[in-house]
Scaffold this motif. Structure first.
Motif, short mmCIF file in Angstrom:
data_model
loop_
_atom_site.label_atom_id
_atom_site.label_comp_id
_atom_site.label_asym_id
_atom_site.label_seq_id
_atom_site.Cartn_x
_atom_site.Cartn_y
_atom_site.Cartn_z
N LEU A 135 0.69 -1.28 -0.08
CA LEU A 135 -0.13 -0.06 0.03
C LEU A 135 0.82 1.11 0.00
O LEU A 135 1.86 1.14 0.59
CB LEU A 135 -0.81 0.15 1.34
CG LEU A 135 -2.12 -0.93 1.45
CD1 LEU A 135 -2.73 -0.60 2.83
CD2 LEU A 135 -3.01 -0.54 0.21
N ARG A 136 0.43 2.25 -0.73
CA ARG A 136 1.28 3.53 -0.47
C ARG A 136 0.07 4.69 -0.10
O ARG A 136 -0.76 5.09 -0.66
CB ARG A 136 1.77 3.94 -2.03
CG ARG A 136 3.03 3.45 -2.23
CD ARG A 136 3.28 3.35 -3.90
NE ARG A 136 2.16 2.41 -4.43
CZ ARG A 136 2.32 1.06 -4.27
NH1 ARG A 136 3.17 0.26 -3.99
NH2 ARG A 136 1.14 0.43 -4.84
N LEU A 137 0.44 5.19 0.93
CA LEU A 137 -0.28 6.26 1.55
C LEU A 137 0.75 7.43 1.41
O LEU A 137 1.85 7.28 1.60
CB LEU A 137 -0.72 6.03 2.95
CG LEU A 137 -1.17 4.59 3.34
CD1 LEU A 137 -1.52 4.74 4.64
CD2 LEU A 137 -2.66 4.37 2.74
N ALA A 138 0.01 8.66 0.83
CA ALA A 138 0.98 9.66 0.70
C ALA A 138 0.57 11.08 1.35
O ALA A 138 -0.57 11.26 1.57
CB ALA A 138 1.06 9.99 -0.74
N SER A 139 1.47 11.78 1.79
CA SER A 139 1.07 13.15 2.34
C SER A 139 1.00 14.09 1.09
O SER A 139 1.46 13.81 -0.09
CB SER A 139 2.35 13.50 3.17
OG SER A 139 2.78 14.72 2.90
N GLU A 140 0.38 15.14 1.60
CA GLU A 140 0.21 16.01 0.23
C GLU A 140 1.65 16.44 -0.22
O GLU A 140 1.58 17.05 -1.26
CB GLU A 140 -0.69 17.19 0.61
CG GLU A 140 -2.31 16.74 0.85
CD GLU A 140 -2.86 18.03 1.83
OE1 GLU A 140 -2.24 18.76 2.34
OE2 GLU A 140 -4.15 17.71 1.87
N SER A 185 -1.16 14.44 -5.63
CA SER A 185 -2.68 14.57 -6.27
C SER A 185 -2.57 13.71 -7.52
O SER A 185 -3.36 13.09 -7.82
CB SER A 185 -3.11 15.78 -6.33
OG SER A 185 -2.46 16.58 -7.26
N ASP A 186 -1.51 14.03 -8.47
CA ASP A 186 -1.33 13.08 -9.88
C ASP A 186 -1.21 11.58 -9.58
O ASP A 186 -2.01 10.85 -10.24
CB ASP A 186 -0.28 13.83 -10.73
CG ASP A 186 -0.81 15.01 -11.31
OD1 ASP A 186 -1.80 15.67 -11.03
OD2 ASP A 186 0.24 15.76 -11.76
N ALA A 187 -0.48 11.51 -8.29
CA ALA A 187 -0.08 9.99 -8.33
C ALA A 187 -1.55 9.35 -7.69
O ALA A 187 -1.81 8.15 -7.95
CB ALA A 187 0.70 9.86 -6.82
N LEU A 188 -2.42 10.16 -6.87
CA LEU A 188 -3.70 9.56 -6.37
C LEU A 188 -4.45 9.23 -7.65
O LEU A 188 -5.02 8.07 -7.91
CB LEU A 188 -4.41 10.66 -5.46
CG LEU A 188 -5.55 10.13 -4.98
CD1 LEU A 188 -5.70 8.77 -4.04
CD2 LEU A 188 -6.33 11.16 -4.19
N VAL A 193 -1.02 5.90 -5.78
CA VAL A 193 -1.22 5.51 -4.18
C VAL A 193 -2.56 5.66 -3.94
O VAL A 193 -3.42 5.86 -5.00
CB VAL A 193 -0.62 7.12 -3.58
CG1 VAL A 193 0.67 7.41 -3.71
CG2 VAL A 193 -1.50 8.20 -3.89
N SER A 194 -2.85 4.96 -2.83
CA SER A 194 -4.31 4.76 -2.42
C SER A 194 -5.18 5.98 -1.55
O SER A 194 -6.23 6.09 -1.94
CB SER A 194 -4.66 3.61 -1.83
OG SER A 194 -3.94 3.41 -0.64
N ARG A 195 -4.18 6.54 -1.08
CA ARG A 195 -4.62 7.86 -0.29
C ARG A 195 -3.95 9.12 -0.14
O ARG A 195 -2.63 8.67 0.00
CB ARG A 195 -5.09 7.49 1.12
CG ARG A 195 -6.31 6.31 1.27
CD ARG A 195 -6.43 5.96 2.87
NE ARG A 195 -6.84 4.98 2.60
CZ ARG A 195 -7.89 4.02 3.51
NH1 ARG A 195 -8.10 4.96 4.72
NH2 ARG A 195 -8.56 3.35 3.44
N VAL A 196 -4.31 10.07 -0.08
CA VAL A 196 -3.47 11.34 0.17
C VAL A 196 -3.95 12.06 1.13
O VAL A 196 -5.13 12.46 1.22
CB VAL A 196 -3.34 12.44 -1.07
CG1 VAL A 196 -2.68 13.48 -0.98
CG2 VAL A 196 -2.85 11.58 -2.24
N VAL A 197 -3.32 12.28 2.30
CA VAL A 197 -3.69 12.92 3.46
C VAL A 197 -2.70 14.50 3.79
O VAL A 197 -1.71 14.28 3.19
CB VAL A 197 -3.72 12.27 4.65
CG1 VAL A 197 -4.68 10.92 4.56
CG2 VAL A 197 -2.32 11.50 5.04
#
Ligand code: T3D
Length: 274
Positions: A135-140, A185-188, A193-197
């Motif tokens: 899983l990849r969760l990303a920060s903005e 945001s483009d990665a999302l 990535v599955s989420r950006v927070v």
């Protein structure tokens, strides 16, 4: 390069400050790449510590999920390029075989899901590391760059295999051949990535996902990871057969009975203890 130098490099000498931090709590291991001043660029010592840590954690049945992140403003800027400029830098194929490829295999073959909490830039092999995770969760503030081309290199550490599977052939070719930086945001939007927070919510989001995985039936979780890992290599027929085999194993596991009992009793299931 002397034999002594070569031995020291192969042993991945300990750095004076630990370049990889590992914390384990409540079934969740958090691995932090820890060279913030160099954007967590990967040194021999760091790769050695990361590989040793992964091997240790993946053998530990009490660890049900692993979070991989970076200290400071980067996830990882990839290979430490200063180290690569050293006179005794090893040939690239040797370094990939000795450290990068085993790290990627350790992540892919781990029985536990590995979650990349991408806090900032992930470039070169740093991006490949994130791509190898489940899983990849990303920060903005995260971004991804296949920075290999401008160094006259090819994408490595599994990126030519993982990236097309994650985003499809067209976007993988765009990223690999043009090397542009992809924002969070483009990665999302492209499914990388599955989420950006928000940046200050990243680690709690990752900890929450890891804790939820840690509370699941471990055997079923491992088999789910394995089945998904085969998805792009199997025919439908083979996938159906592999699912049936895995489901047979899951169905005979006491955790399945616990899941059924918990449903009937309207309570949260308590799956296998360590
Ligand atoms: O063994 C092998 O070589 C095999 C595998 C190779 C695979 C690879 O990973 S090749 C790709 C390596 N990575 C890169 O090409 C990325 C290099 N870094 C950058 O392009 C930029 O640093 C970033 C775009 C990632 C971030 O830019 P910025 O402006 O936010 O930060 P900065 O000022 O460039 O970097 C801050 C510090 O980190 C700086 O150190 P200083 O000047 O303050 O002492 C910089 O030199 C250092 N740093 C960043 N990336 C690396 C690095 N030091 C060593 N190696 C790096 N890869």
């Amino acid at each position: 390069m002397s034999a002594a130098d070569s031995d020291a490099r192969e042993a991945a000498p300990e750095a004076t400050t630990r370049e990889v931090l590992i914390d384990v709590a409540a079934g969740v291991a958090t691995i932090t790449l820890n060279r913030p001043a160099a954007l967590n660029a990967l040194t021999y010592a760091m790769k050695g510590q990361l590989l040793d840590g992964l091997h240790e954690l993946t053998r530990d049945r009490s660890v049900r999920a692993i979070v991989l992140t970076g200290a400071g403003r980067a996830f990882s800027a990839g290979q430490d390029l200063r180290e690569r400029l050293a006179d005794d830098a090893p040939p690239l194929d040797e370094e990939l075989g000795l450290r990068y490829n085993p790290i990627i295999r350790a992540i892919r073959e781990a029985p536990q899901p590995v979650i990349a909490a991408v806090n900032g830039v992930a470039a070169g092999a740093g991006a490949s590391l994130a791509f190898a995770c489940d899983l990849r969760l990303a920060s903005e503030a995260a971004s991804f760059a296949l920075a290999f081309g401008r160094l006259g290199l090819v994408p490595d550490s599994g990126a030519t295999w993982t990236l097309p599977r994650l985003v499809g052939a067209a976007r993988a070719a765009d990223m690999a051949l043009l090397g542009d930086t992809v924002s969070a945001s483009d990665a999302l939007s492209m499914g990388l990535v599955s989420r950006v927070v928000a940046p200050d919510a990243l680690m709690s989001e990752a900890a929450s996902a890891a804790a939820r995985i840690a509370a699941m039936a471990p055997g079923a979780t491992t088999m789910t990871k394995r089945l998904l890992g085969l998805a792009f290599d199997h025919s439908l027929q083979a996938a159906l057969a592999a699912e049936a085999e895995a489901q047979g194993i899951a169905g005979r596991d006491p955790d399945h009975l616990e899941g059924l009992a918990a449903f009937m009793e309207k309570r949260t299931p308590q799956f296998s203890p360590d």
